[in-house]
Design a protein around this motif. Structure first.
Motif, PDB file in Angstrom:
ATOM      1  N   GLU A 364       0.768  -1.308  -0.074  1.00 62.59           N
ATOM      2  CA  GLU A 364       0.003   0.047  -0.121  1.00 62.59           C
ATOM      3  C   GLU A 364       0.936   1.234   0.006  1.00 62.59           C
ATOM      4  O   GLU A 364       0.724   2.239  -0.826  1.00 62.59           O
ATOM      5  CB  GLU A 364      -1.014  -0.010   1.204  1.00 62.59           C
ATOM      6  CG  GLU A 364      -1.930   1.362   1.405  1.00 62.59           C
ATOM      7  CD  GLU A 364      -2.763   1.447   0.506  1.00 62.59           C
ATOM      8  OE1 GLU A 364      -3.503   2.452   0.445  1.00 62.59           O
ATOM      9  OE2 GLU A 364      -3.277   0.752  -0.598  1.00 62.59           O
ATOM     10  N   VAL A 365       1.891   1.169   1.042  1.00 60.09           N
ATOM     11  CA  VAL A 365       2.724   2.480   0.755  1.00 60.09           C
ATOM     12  C   VAL A 365       3.419   2.804  -0.338  1.00 60.09           C
ATOM     13  O   VAL A 365       3.491   3.568  -1.044  1.00 60.09           O
ATOM     14  CB  VAL A 365       3.953   1.903   1.931  1.00 60.09           C
ATOM     15  CG1 VAL A 365       5.032   3.248   1.893  1.00 60.09           C
ATOM     16  CG2 VAL A 365       3.319   2.311   3.405  1.00 60.09           C
ATOM     17  N   ALA A 366       4.011   1.617  -1.256  1.00 59.73           N
ATOM     18  CA  ALA A 366       4.562   1.369  -2.220  1.00 59.73           C
ATOM     19  C   ALA A 366       3.616   2.211  -3.437  1.00 59.73           C
ATOM     20  O   ALA A 366       4.045   3.189  -4.212  1.00 59.73           O
ATOM     21  CB  ALA A 366       5.038   0.364  -2.887  1.00 59.73           C
ATOM     22  N   ARG A 367       2.251   1.868  -3.317  1.00 55.24           N
ATOM     23  CA  ARG A 367       1.413   2.310  -4.499  1.00 55.24           C
ATOM     24  C   ARG A 367       1.088   3.785  -4.161  1.00 55.24           C
ATOM     25  O   ARG A 367       1.033   4.518  -5.136  1.00 55.24           O
ATOM     26  CB  ARG A 367       0.096   1.397  -4.080  1.00 55.24           C
ATOM     27  CG  ARG A 367      -1.077   1.608  -5.281  1.00 55.24           C
ATOM     28  CD  ARG A 367      -2.176   0.844  -5.083  1.00 55.24           C
ATOM     29  NE  ARG A 367      -2.920   0.978  -3.841  1.00 55.24           N
ATOM     30  CZ  ARG A 367      -3.770   1.907  -3.607  1.00 55.24           C
ATOM     31  NH1 ARG A 367      -4.228   2.696  -4.446  1.00 55.24           N
ATOM     32  NH2 ARG A 367      -4.340   1.797  -2.173  1.00 55.24           N
ATOM     33  N   GLN A 368       0.849   3.946  -3.102  1.00 56.66           N
ATOM     34  CA  GLN A 368       0.461   5.621  -2.740  1.00 56.66           C
ATOM     35  C   GLN A 368       1.816   6.540  -3.104  1.00 56.66           C
ATOM     36  O   GLN A 368       1.632   7.620  -3.180  1.00 56.66           O
ATOM     37  CB  GLN A 368       0.155   5.608  -1.428  1.00 56.66           C
ATOM     38  CG  GLN A 368      -1.151   4.954  -0.930  1.00 56.66           C
ATOM     39  CD  GLN A 368      -2.277   5.753  -1.562  1.00 56.66           C
ATOM     40  OE1 GLN A 368      -2.095   6.816  -1.776  1.00 56.66           O
ATOM     41  NE2 GLN A 368      -3.473   5.250  -1.312  1.00 56.66           N
ATOM     42  N   ARG A 369       2.955   5.922  -2.778  1.00 52.56           N
ATOM     43  CA  ARG A 369       4.287   6.644  -3.195  1.00 52.56           C
ATOM     44  C   ARG A 369       4.463   7.005  -4.469  1.00 52.56           C
ATOM     45  O   ARG A 369       4.735   7.890  -4.665  1.00 52.56           O
ATOM     46  CB  ARG A 369       5.412   6.103  -2.295  1.00 52.56           C
ATOM     47  CG  ARG A 369       6.050   6.330  -1.004  1.00 52.56           C
ATOM     48  CD  ARG A 369       6.499   7.632  -0.780  1.00 52.56           C
ATOM     49  NE  ARG A 369       6.353   7.846   0.737  1.00 52.56           N
ATOM     50  CZ  ARG A 369       5.856   9.161   0.896  1.00 52.56           C
ATOM     51  NH1 ARG A 369       5.889   9.961   0.023  1.00 52.56           N
ATOM     52  NH2 ARG A 369       6.152   9.431   2.267  1.00 52.56           N
TER      53      ARG A 369
END
Length: 483
Positions: A364-369
């Motif tokens: 999720e962090v990678a997608r939002q980043r």
């Protein structure tokens, strides 16, 4: 007052709330510190509790279900005695010590009285968010010219519209919810000047396709603006403001690809309020003195460097949210939970509780980043923005330093960054300590457009001599106890 816990979290916005809820659920004793009078930070800012029934602001918020769930988790942690919530506590320093970290704050719940507070824990998580980034223009120091974040804070915190005829300008999608919120409350939003071009996002289709919720959010704003006949002008900027006791009009112009006003396109628009925003700058005041490494971000800022578990390069120090790079509340929540999970693992307290695994949170962090990077690239600061400035334009409002003085410091004094300009002109030495003028001075002084890193400050927020005297007395009492 001196307290010890397993973890101190500074900042009770989306990242800090999520981190505290996760750490407490995992069995840790947590102190959550925030300068506000309620949890939620700027994103989930609400009117005072006693005023909420009379002031409707829910339509201004996103993710209220998440906010209320986090509130319930924090309340349960307090009831269980594992969460110590310190509101109206302004943290002014954090230092490393042999057993972990010592955090100094002032308790301003009984303002104007201030009480020194010292908190200690083996681990520290910083989630201090970000603040509005500003670019000066002639007249930006007139009453009635605000940041777009300030306009939204007035709406969310008190249902207050700052004016009746408003012009907004800058870059980035944050302009849209502010315009929509004002228009929905009867304010005449004359126009929204967006410096970026409408096709910039087409260069980053992957980030858009992986975040369909952003499309839905943007569509909602578009419908509201269309209903209230608010015009959005792409590749246009506010290049000046005029007025006497208050702003009365702005000058706008179309921009060429370098961000310079196109000849013959300038026009004047009457307005009693102006809101301007050029993105945000991470709040790094506590992190830089602790010595953690920083990394350049695509929006022209530096942010704290973290690993895939939100650990900084300093042992026992973690970061989450905008301090790691501006990316919005959903990213901050995911990073907060991920950081707290790392604290639990590093404390030998076991894995973080909850339905989302660390792997799912990292994804999720990678997608939002990825979306945050695409956003930064689609809405850059125009390279030629300094052409809007006359030599008489005030750049540092606290110390009244003009653009001409900054240019002279660079041309004649050899200054090459905002620190050297500060030494020669006092720009950045005032009450705000460069938060308002720092990015602009950096852009004027740095010809190679290096990322902006705030100056190191050992005192992160103004603190009274009385509070420092209390701190000294408390330290003497502690020493007596040890003897």
């Amino acid at each position: 007052m001196s307290e010890t816990a397993d973890l101190i979290i500074v900042g009770a916005g989306p990242a800090g709330m999520a981190a505290a809820a996760t750490a407490v659920a995992g069995g840790l004793r947590v102190v959550l510190v925030d300068s506000g009078t309620a949890v939620g930070g700027q994103f989930w800012r609400h009117p005072p509790q006693e005023a909420r029934p009379a002031i409707a602001t829910e339509d201004l918020h996103h993710g209220l279900r998440e906010y209320r769930a986090l509130e319930r988790e924090l309340s349960a942690g307090r009831a269980a005695g594992r969460l110590d919530l310190r509101l109206a506590h302004h943290v002014w320093s954090a230092v490393r010590e042999e057993a972990g970290f010592e955090v100094h704050a002032v308790d301003r719940r009984e303002a104007p009285q201030e009480t020194a507070v010292t908190l200690r824990a083996p681990r520290l998580l910083v989630a201090t968010g970000a603040y509005d980034r500003q670019l000066p223009f002639p007249g930006w120091d007139l009453p009635g010219v605000l940041t777009v974040g300030g306009l939204q804070a007035l709406l969310k915190g008190g249902g207050v519209a700052a004016g009746s005829r408003v012009v907004l300008g800058g870059t980035g999608p944050f302009l849209l919810p502010v315009a929509a919120g004002l228009a929905a409350r009867g304010v005449e939003v004359v126009t929204v000047c967006e410096a970026a071009g409408p096709l910039a996002w087409l260069r980053h289709p992957g980030a858009l396709l992986r975040n369909p919720g952003k499309w839905a959010e943007g569509a909602g704003y578009a419908v509201t603006l269309a209903r209230h006949r608010v015009r959005v002008r792409p590749r246009t900027a506010i290049i000046g403001a005029d007025g006497g006791d208050r702003v009365s009009s702005v000058r706008i112009a179309s921009l060429d690809p370098d961000g310079r006003p196109r000849p013959g396109t300038e026009r004047r628009i009457e307005a009693d309020t102006v809101g301007v925003g050029w993105g945000f700058t991470p709040q790094l005041d506590l992190l830089i003195p602790l010595g953690c490494e920083l990394a350049d971000f695509e929006d022209g800022n530096t942010a704290v460097a973290v690993d895939d578990g939100q650990r900084t390069t300093v042992a026992g120090l973690y970061a989450a949210g905008e301090a790691c790079g501006v990316g919005g509340a959903p990213l901050a929540v995911a990073e907060g939970r991920l950081a707290a999970g790392s604290v639990l693992i590093d404390s030998s307290a076991g894995p973080a509780p909850g339905r989302r695994t660390p792997a799912a949170l990292r994804a999720e962090v990678a997608r939002q980043r990825a979306f945050a990077r695409a956003l930064a690239l689609a809405h850059p600061i125009p390279p030629g923005w300094s052409s809007w400035l006359t030599d008489e334009t005030v750049v540092c409002r606290c110390e009244e330093v003009t653009a001409g003085a900054v240019r002279a410091a660079c041309a004649e004094g050899g200054a090459r960054d905002h620190r050297q300009v500060k030494q020669l002109t006092r720009a950045g030495m005032g009450w705000c300590q460069g938060r308002m003028c720092g990015p602009a001075v950096h852009c004027l002084a740095s010809p190679d457009q290096r990322a902006y890193t705030p100056a190191e400050r050992l005192v992160a927020t103004p603190v009274t001599l009385g509070a420092l005297a209390d701190l000294d007395e408390n330290q003497q009492e502690t020493n007596k106890e040890y003897r």
